[in-house]
Every structure is written in structure tokens, then in C-alpha cells.
Enzyme design. Structure first.
Site, PDB file in Angstrom:
ATOM      1  CE  LYS A 233     -11.934   2.154 -75.567  1.00  0.00           C
ATOM      2  NZ  LYS A 233     -11.687   1.535 -76.867  1.00  0.00           N
ATOM      3  CE  LYS A 234     -22.599   4.043 -76.199  1.00  0.00           C
ATOM      4  NZ  LYS A 234     -21.866   2.853 -76.631  1.00  0.00           N
ATOM      5  CG  LEU A 235     -16.972   7.457 -69.304  1.00  0.00           C
ATOM      6  CD1 LEU A 235     -15.987   6.926 -68.280  1.00  0.00           C
ATOM      7  CD2 LEU A 235     -18.071   8.252 -68.626  1.00  0.00           C
ATOM      8  CG  ASP A 236     -15.002  10.894 -76.964  1.00  0.00           C
ATOM      9  OD1 ASP A 236     -13.785  10.887 -77.125  1.00  0.00           O
ATOM     10  OD2 ASP A 236     -15.777  11.636 -77.606  1.00  0.00           O
ATOM     11  CG  ASP A 279     -23.261   0.704 -73.424  1.00  0.00           C
ATOM     12  OD1 ASP A 279     -23.947  -0.325 -73.551  1.00  0.00           O
ATOM     13  OD2 ASP A 279     -23.031   1.482 -74.362  1.00  0.00           O
TER      14      ASP A 279
END
Length: 715
Positions: A233-236, A279
Site C-alpha cells: 500500500k505504501k507504493l502509492d 514494511d
């Protein structure tokens, strides 16, 4: 071989329970947990690369029968028992804090007109006395889990009341509260009371008995999912570009990094880049023997930092308690064996080896000492039973569901806003930060047509409804029930909510023209009155920094974006002198209400706004407009200038360089530094100055008190 029995030759080691040597917490067991007796293995047989890396052979996954044998393989209960104790203890503390037992009388006010936000409308809180009973049952359940006392009953007591409290209030939802409920649910089906438990003292058959491997597999995969999906999700783009949590770089925890990097690079590389890498890699680092020490170090450092950065209750400590689950299951035996003998009666067991259990499937051992293959049980070989197959099926389905849920938002489309999902099970932790500039609630009497305004947050204890359409619908419905008691018939409710997400423009999140009481909403259809996020304007964020950097410390700025055909009505406080609006993109029509004049502004043009008056800003261009308010808080600026003059005067008096005698109203600069003495000062500016000086002295004393005295350290 007996039908249904497991062949030891192909029943590989447990999931990440390799048989290589380890030390300390991850040391392998001498009791042969999940390993084969060296005397029973042919000398020519060597472990494959897959066995060394993953702890099992690929043949263990080649059929349903072999998978059942693998997941029900006997495993040391020690690590699971320690985790059970820690989790129960942490939950007992959490119940008094984040769950709200310490302020239950405020949270559930009997008879008070309070709007609540349950997941299902039929869920309502019980009377206060019964809510205390619910919390006491949950607390006893957590303590029972910790002690391993009446374990199944304690788990049921905990999860039944926990999930009831959880579903009762969506405003309190977050990822870690959801995780607590998941772990409690998993523990209900596990044999976590086989080690260091009161149940073991009451029942010798349970004491120190082996547990099936799926008990560990389920927990390990759950924690892996938390880390890995959070990384995905942090690849946003907002996270990768450093907009999600840029404010964290100013925290004192990052002071060492700011010694070698500018603040912008600390935010981009350390906060965002470091969080992303950790993460994504944490689950893998904890998985393998060679990288596990590094994994435990980095995740421990990470969670210790989080405990200081965020108000997340016991989450950091819960995650710290999960890390040893990735070590060899017998690590507590090696760890506690190093303690003095006098402490052994109260410490977990270090010997004897764990005893067999009916929950596990035991393979048929093959002896080759006589050249013939004799079949002899040691312990007695067992067949796979229905409960073993059911446990395997439960493990597979549960893990599949956990991998699917974070991406199931195409089903529950009504809960999707600018971010997807029910804000609790997606593991998109800290990816989005919001700020609210303007919230207005307008009501209209359905019979008389009278219009009025409500204080944002009236009849509720939370303001989280501002970002979620489902809760906004619940809030509007609740208001429509309460307002008739105040002589407002058939009320219509309109919300005008301005939000900035990840440092974008402040913009409307919901259509202010829609009566939310009558508005259509379904959990399975997109919200029709949700305004789209203006992602096309995101590149302006780089220009925001340039504009803000060109301003002095007294000047504030707010960036606004709006849709065609809508208007913003605003009031400029008398404290805000020199306020103007400047167009960045699109076309505006600015109406000064008192003057009854309109001004059309093009990009780059600016209009001065009168203080103490209303104005309206219309977007008249075909596409969205964006503009900025520039203002100076003249009252605060004047106060700061007065403070600076008073401080300089006070310093000159103390240094003896002030030649002029002080007037009576300023004598308190010398005599009025004690607590409460500013109450006798008549001049309000001097009074505020002395109060601030006293607070600064108190802060300085507290900081100095936290610094250890070298003389005591050397004594």
C-alpha cells in the site's frame, strides 16, 4: 504403511522451523522438534536447498494428504505459550486504555442525545451498568488468556465482547484494533495453553504437550500479511514522493538524521523510503534464519519509534511480542534455562521434552540399523483424522481471506471515499494524512423553509464522520431524529466539508447541494454524492513549497480548489488584516457581500478582502479552479512584537544597561515572575508575557530534571 499415516521421509520440517543451528532466541531444540533422528536417516541423504530455506520439501505440498500431515506436524508449544501470555497481558492493559474502560461513563452516556456509528444499525450500546459488565467480561477473558486458565472459555469471553465493542463504533476503527480481534479469534482455535498455563497444572495431559504446526503458521502468516500488505500500500505515489507523513521529519526522533541530511531528505529517504523498505522486507527478514537477527533488530527499532511518534496504544508492543514467533518454537527453553535455579519454579519449563498430543499427526519412523525397514512407533504413528483435515482447510481459507480482504473494495463500494474500504482491514497504515479547513452543517426546516447552522460535531463525541460517506449518512439520519425536539420539522441536512489529503488543495469531499437525510447510499454501490479527488492538480504541491518559502513568518496561506458552479462563502476575522485571494488556475467571481460588488479574477490576479465582513467566491470557469488565501494575523503579529520589546527591556534591566526608570505598569517585569503573581498585573499584554515566561521556565526545569547528574552516575 497404514492408510492415512504420514511417511516421515517426506514429511518436511515445519514452516520456517528449520533444523539448522541457531543461538539464543532462535536456537534449535535438542529435543528434535520437527527434525528427524539422525540414526533413522540414511547417511547418504542430505537436506535439499528448499528444506534448508523454507523448512519443508516441495513434496510436502504435492498432495492434500501430505499438506495435512505437514500442517498438523508436532511442534514445540513453548513459543506459542509465551506469545499467549504476552498478548493476554497487553490486551488487559489495552482494555483500560484504548478500549475505553477508564472513561466508560463518558463514552456511553445513559439517556444523552448522542449520535453513534455502529457497523450495523441494529447494534446499540447497552445501559451503562451492563456496558461495565461487558468490559469486565472482556477483561477477565484477556487475563484468562494471559494465564492460560479455562483457556477456551477465556478466548470466547474476550473475542465475543471485543468484536461487539469493535462493531459498535466505527469511529474508533483502525488497523491495529482490527488485528487484535483477529489474533484473539485465531487463539480461540489454537492449543496455546499447552505451555506455562494454569490449564497445564490442572490437566497433566495438556501440560507441555505438542501443538500442530498450523498454530504457528497462522500467526506467522498473519504478521507477514500486516507487514507486506502495508508495504504494498505504501507504493502509492503520495508515499513514494514523500507527501503522506512529511510532518514527521520535524520530530525529535529524527534529530540524528538531520545532522547529516536536510529536513526534506529526512522526510523523503528516512520517513517514507525507510518505512516502505521496512514494511516490504520485514516479513522476509523474519522468515529466514540468516536474516532473522537483522529483521528482529529493525522491526524492534521501528516499533519503538512508532510508540513515540503516534498515539497507537499498545500496538507497538503487540508487534514486538509477535517477532519471537518467527524464531524456533523451542527458544524459550534455551532462554529460560540460563536463569538461576532458584527462579525455575515460577519460570516457563525448560525440560522435559514436550509430550505427544492427539492434536498432532505423527509420522511412521523408518529404521535402517539392521538393513531392513522396520515400522515402530516412537511416538505411536497416528492417522490423519477429520479434525486435522478441518484444521488444514481452516488455515488455507483463513489466509486466503486475509490476502483477499485488503483488495475487496470492489464489493463494498459504498465505503470507498477518496481512500478505499472500511478503514480498518486494508493495512494502509499512515499512507494518508488529512487536514480540515472548513466544516459547515446547514439545516433547513422542511415546512417553514427556515435555514440555520449547527455546530460541527453536535450530538456526537467524534469527528471522524467528516471523511466517510457511510458515517455522514448515519450522522444526518441521527440529526434528523433530534432536531424535531428543537422545533425543526422534517429537517434537511447539508454538509460543506473541505479536506486536504496528503498536502493537496483544500477541496470539498461531499456535494454540499445534496440533502444527506434523503440521499441514496448503499454499501455495495458507489456513493453518488462523493466529490472526486482533484488528482490532476497534485503537481501543484511542488509549487506550494516554493510559495510558502517566499513568505515571512507572519504570513499564512491556504490553498483552495473548487468545482464549476459552486461557491465558497467565507468570513474574514477582524484579526486577519491584509487578507487577499489570488487565482492560480481557472476563473473566479468574488462578491463582497456588504459592498454588493462583484470582481472577476483571472489566473495571477489578486483581490484584497475587507476584514470583519463576508465574501463569496464563485468558480465560473468550465473546469475546476484553484486559488489561495494570503493573510496576516495582525493581532498575533502585534502581540509578538510587544513580547519581543518586553523581553529586550527585561534583559536590559537585569543587565543594568537600562538607564530609564520603569513605569509602574512594567515593574512586574522584575517582581512578577513567581507563580500566580501575574494575576495582579493590570496590563493584559504584560500579564500574557509573564505567563508565557513562567511556562517556559517550567518546561526548562522538566527537561533539566530528565538529564542524569554525572556525579550520581559516577558514584
Amino acid at each position: 504403511m497404514e492408510a492415512g499415516a504420514c511417511d516421515n521421509a517426506n514429511a518436511g520440517a515445519p514452516f520456517i522451523e528449520q533444523s539448522s543451528e541457531q543461538g539464543d532466541l532462535s536456537g534449535s531444540s535438542d529435543e528434535g522438534e520437527g527434525t528427524m533422528d539422525k540414526e533413522t536417516v540414511p547417511a547418504v541423504e542430505t537436506e535439499s536447498m528448499m528444506k534448508r530455506l523454507f523448512g519443508f520439501e516441495k513434496e510436502d505440498l504435492s498432495s492434500w494428504h501430505r499438506l495435512v500431515c505437514l500442517l498438523n506436524r508436532p511442534t514445540d508449544p513453548a513459543s506459542l505459550g509465551i506469545f499467549r501470555f504476552l498478548f493476554g497481558m497487553i490486551m488487559a492493559i489495552d482494555i483500560t486504555q484504548e478500549r475505553g474502560l477508564s472513561h466508560l461513563d463518558y463514552k456511553y452516556l445513559d439517556g444523552a442525545p448522542v449520535c453513534r456509528f455502529p457497523l450495523f444499525s441494529f447494534l446499540q450500546p447497552l445501559p451503562l451498568d451492563y456496558m461495565y459488565l461487558v468490559y469486565v467480561v472482556m477483561l477477565f477473558g484477556a487475563v484468562g488468556i494471559m494465564l492460560g486458565c479455562f483457556y477456551r472459555l477465556s478466548c470466547l469471553m474476550f473475542i465475543s465482547t471485543y468484536w461487539y465493542i469493535f462493531f459498535l463504533d466505527k469511529t474508533a476503527w483502525n488497523n491495529h484494533s482490527y488485528l487484535y480481534g483477529l489474533i484473539g479469534f485465531q487463539l480461540t482455535f489454537m492449543d496455546a495453553n499447552r505451555y506455562w498455563s494454569i490449564d497445564g497444572l490442572r490437566n497433566p495431559q495438556k501440560k507441555n504437550s505438542q501443538v500442530p504446526l498450523w498454530n504457528y503458521t497462522l500467526l506467522r502468516f498473519q504478521i507477514f500479511i500486516v507487514y507486506f500488505i502495508a508495504g504494498i500500500k505504501k507504493l502509492d505515489a503520495d508515499w513514494v514522493e514523500g507527501y503522506s507523513m512529511s510532518y514527521l521529519a520535524h520530530h525529535w526522533l529524527f534529530d540524528p538524521f538531520r545532522m547529516i541530511l536536510p529536513n526534506e531528505m529526512v522526510s523523503l529517504l528516512v520517513v517514507h523510503g525507510g518505512g516502505l523498505c521496512l514494511d516490504l522486507s520485514a516479513g522476509y527478514l523474519l522468515f529466514f534464519d540468516a536474516t532473522r537477527p537483522f529483521g528482529i533488530f529493525f522491526v524492534s527499532y521501528f516499533h519503538c519509534m512508532n510508540s513515540q511518534l503516534f498515539s497507537i496504544g499498545m500496538f507497538a508492543y503487540t508487534m514486538l511480542a509477535t517477532s519471537p514467533l518467527f524464531c524456533y518454537p523451542d527458544w524459550p527453553r534455551h532462554f529460560f534455562a540460563r536463569f538461576p535455579e532458584i527462579l525455575r519454579p515460577v519460570l516457563p519449563l525448560t525440560s522435559p521434552p514436550p509430550q505427544p498430543s492427539t492434536s498432532c499427526v505423527y509420522p511412521v519412523t523408518q529404521h535402517t540399523s539392521t538393513g531392513l525397514q522396520d515400522l515402530s512407533p516412537a511416538p505411536k504413528a497416528s492417522k490423519t483424522r477429520f479434525k486435522h483435515k478441518l484444521a488444514t482447510l481452516f488455515t488455507i481459507l483463513y489466509l486466503a481471506e486475509q490476502f483477499f480482504l485488503p483488495y475487496s473494495h470492489f464489493i463494498t463500494q459504498g465505503y470507498n471515499n477518496w481512500t478505499n474500504g472500511l478503514y480498518g482491514y486494508s493495512w494502509d497504515m499512515m499512507v494518508h494524512s488529512r487536514s480540515h479547513q472548513h466544516v459547515k452543517i446547514t439545516y433547513k426546516d422542511g415546512k417553514t423553509g427556515d435555514v440555520g447552522y449547527l455546530n460541527p460535531g453536535v450530538f456526537t463525541q467524534s469527528r471522524r464522520w467528516k471523511d466517510h460517506g457511510d458515517m455522514l449518512k448515519q450522522y444526518a439520519t441521527c440529526l434528523s431524529r433530534h432536531l424535531p425536539h428543537y422545533n425543526i420539522s422534517d429537517p434537511e441536512i447539508y454538509f460543506d466539508i473541505w479536506v486536504s489529503i496528503n498536502e493537496r488543495f483544500q477541496q470539498r469531499i461531499f456535494d454540499p447541494r445534496v440533502n444527506i437525510v434523503k440521499a441514496d447510499w448503499s454499501p455495495f454501490r458507489p456513493n453518488p454524492w462523493l466529490m472526486p479527488l482533484l488528482v490532476d492538480l497534485s503537481p501543484w504541491r511542488t509549487k506550494f513549497q516554493e510559495i510558502e518559502g517566499s513568505l515571512d513568518n507572519q504570513t499564512e496561506i491556504v490553498f483552495i480548489a473548487d468545482f464549476p458552479g459552486l461557491l465558497l462563502e467565507n468570513y474574514v476575522s477582524e484579526d486577519l488584516g491584509n487578507t487577499s485571494v489570488q487565482v492560480l488556475q481557472g476563473q473566479l467571481n468574488v462578491e463582497i457581500v456588504d459592498e454588493k460588488k462583484n470582481y472577476t479574477l483571472q489566473p495571477g490576479e489578486q483581490k484584497q478582502l475587507p476584514a470583519g465582513a463576508y465574501h463569496k467566491v464563485y468558480t465560473v470557469s468550465e473546469g475546476p479552479s484553484c486559488y489561495m488565501y494570503i493573510y496576516v494575523n495582525t493581532t498575533e503579529a502585534a502581540l509578538q512584537r510587544n513580547f519581543t520589546k518586553l523581553f529586550e527591556l527585561q534583559e536590559r534591566v537585569r543587565n543594568g544597561t537600562e538607564t530609564e526608570p520603569l513605569p509602574p505598569e512594567l515593574q512586574s517585569l522584575i517582581t512578577g515572575e513567581n507563580e500566580g503573581s501575574e494575576a495582579n498585573v493590570m496590563d493584559p499584554v504584560v500579564q500574557l508575557f509573564l505567563r508565557r515566561q513562567r511556562r517556559m521556565k517550567e518546561v526548562k526545569k522538566r527537561r533539566e530534571a530528565n538529564v542524569p547528574d554525572d556525579s550520581h552516575c559516577n558514584a
